[in-house]
Write a protein that holds these residues in place. Structure first.
Motif, PDB file in Angstrom:
ATOM      1  N   LYS A  56       0.834  -1.201   0.000  1.00 40.36           N
ATOM      2  CA  LYS A  56       0.000   0.000   0.000  1.00 40.36           C
ATOM      3  C   LYS A  56       0.871   1.254   0.000  1.00 40.36           C
TER       4      LYS A  56
ATOM      5  N   VAL B 159       4.498  -1.395   3.705  1.00 37.49           N
ATOM      6  CA  VAL B 159       3.225  -1.337   4.413  1.00 37.49           C
ATOM      7  C   VAL B 159       2.243  -2.131   3.561  1.00 37.49           C
TER       8      VAL B 159
ATOM      9  N   GLN C 201      -1.367  -4.106   2.767  1.00 36.73           N
ATOM     10  CA  GLN C 201      -2.810  -4.138   3.002  1.00 36.73           C
ATOM     11  C   GLN C 201      -3.298  -5.518   2.594  1.00 36.73           C
TER      12      GLN C 201
ATOM     13  N   ARG D 150      -5.222  -7.983   7.087  1.00 36.19           N
ATOM     14  CA  ARG D 150      -4.856  -6.992   8.113  1.00 36.19           C
ATOM     15  C   ARG D 150      -3.619  -6.261   7.614  1.00 36.19           C
ATOM     16  N   GLU D 151      -3.334  -5.126   8.224  1.00 34.34           N
ATOM     17  CA  GLU D 151      -2.141  -4.387   7.815  1.00 34.34           C
ATOM     18  C   GLU D 151      -0.903  -5.043   8.410  1.00 34.34           C
ATOM     19  N   ARG D 152       0.139  -5.167   7.596  1.00 32.51           N
ATOM     20  CA  ARG D 152       1.423  -5.707   8.058  1.00 32.51           C
ATOM     21  C   ARG D 152       2.529  -4.727   7.692  1.00 32.51           C
TER      22      ARG D 152
END
Length: 172
Positions: free
Chosen positions: A125, A137, A139, A142-144
């Motif tokens: 993302k 980053v 998406q 979940r965000e990692r």
């Protein structure tokens, strides 16, 4: 990919009364933006207008430029004021090719990231600079945040396939 504009800065203000603009550069070092003679000014979701850089320099902690829309330079502050907050871009093919194992951030955004055994981690993302290393980053479900360390965590980057392979635990 070679014909898409790449944003390298934005018009941040006016300089003087003769149509010069102040420029905020996203490049490192900031003055690298001044190496390009042809700029596109506009917004990514709008049309870009070509401008030619006639003169540019560092002025204290900022950059200033005199630009031309066609053959004639911007005539005055009113002409320049219409450009404030617009983005400055160049064509992708104007940028130098990165060294082996190096990548432009904008080329990584949008790539799918998978583990060594093919499990999806998400899509890039954004990129983040931490000082120690850059971070992807992601998406997905979940965000990692995955450190972008080629050879240690990042096993492969395939721009043509749109995929990054990472040695990363999907539960982390």
């Amino acid at each position: 990919m070679a014909d898409r504009p790449v944003v390298l800065g934005h018009v941040s203000g006016l300089f003087g009364v003769k149509g010069w603009i102040k420029v905020y550069s996203y490049t490192r070092p900031a003055a690298n933006l001044l190496e390009y003679d042809d700029w596109l000014i506009g917004r990514q979701d709008d049309s870009w207008r070509p401008f030619r850089v006639l003169d540019a320099r560092e002025q204290g902690k900022t950059l200033v430029a005199q630009i031309a829309d066609g053959e004639a330079p911007l005539a005055d502050r009113d002409d320049a004021a219409a450009l404030i907050d617009l983005q400055i871009a160049v064509q992708r093919d104007q940028l130098p090719e990165p060294e082996e194992g190096e990548y432009y951030w904008f080329d990584l955004v949008g790539l799918d990231v998978v583990t060594l055994d093919g499990k999806p981690l998400g899509r890039v993302k954004a990129m983040m600079e931490t000082g120690a290393n850059d971070v992807l980053v992601l998406q997905g479900e979940r965000e990692r945040l995955v450190p972008f360390v080629v050879g240690e965590i990042i096993d492969d980057v395939d721009l043509d396939a749109g995929r990054i392979v990472a040695d990363w635990d999907p539960d982390f």
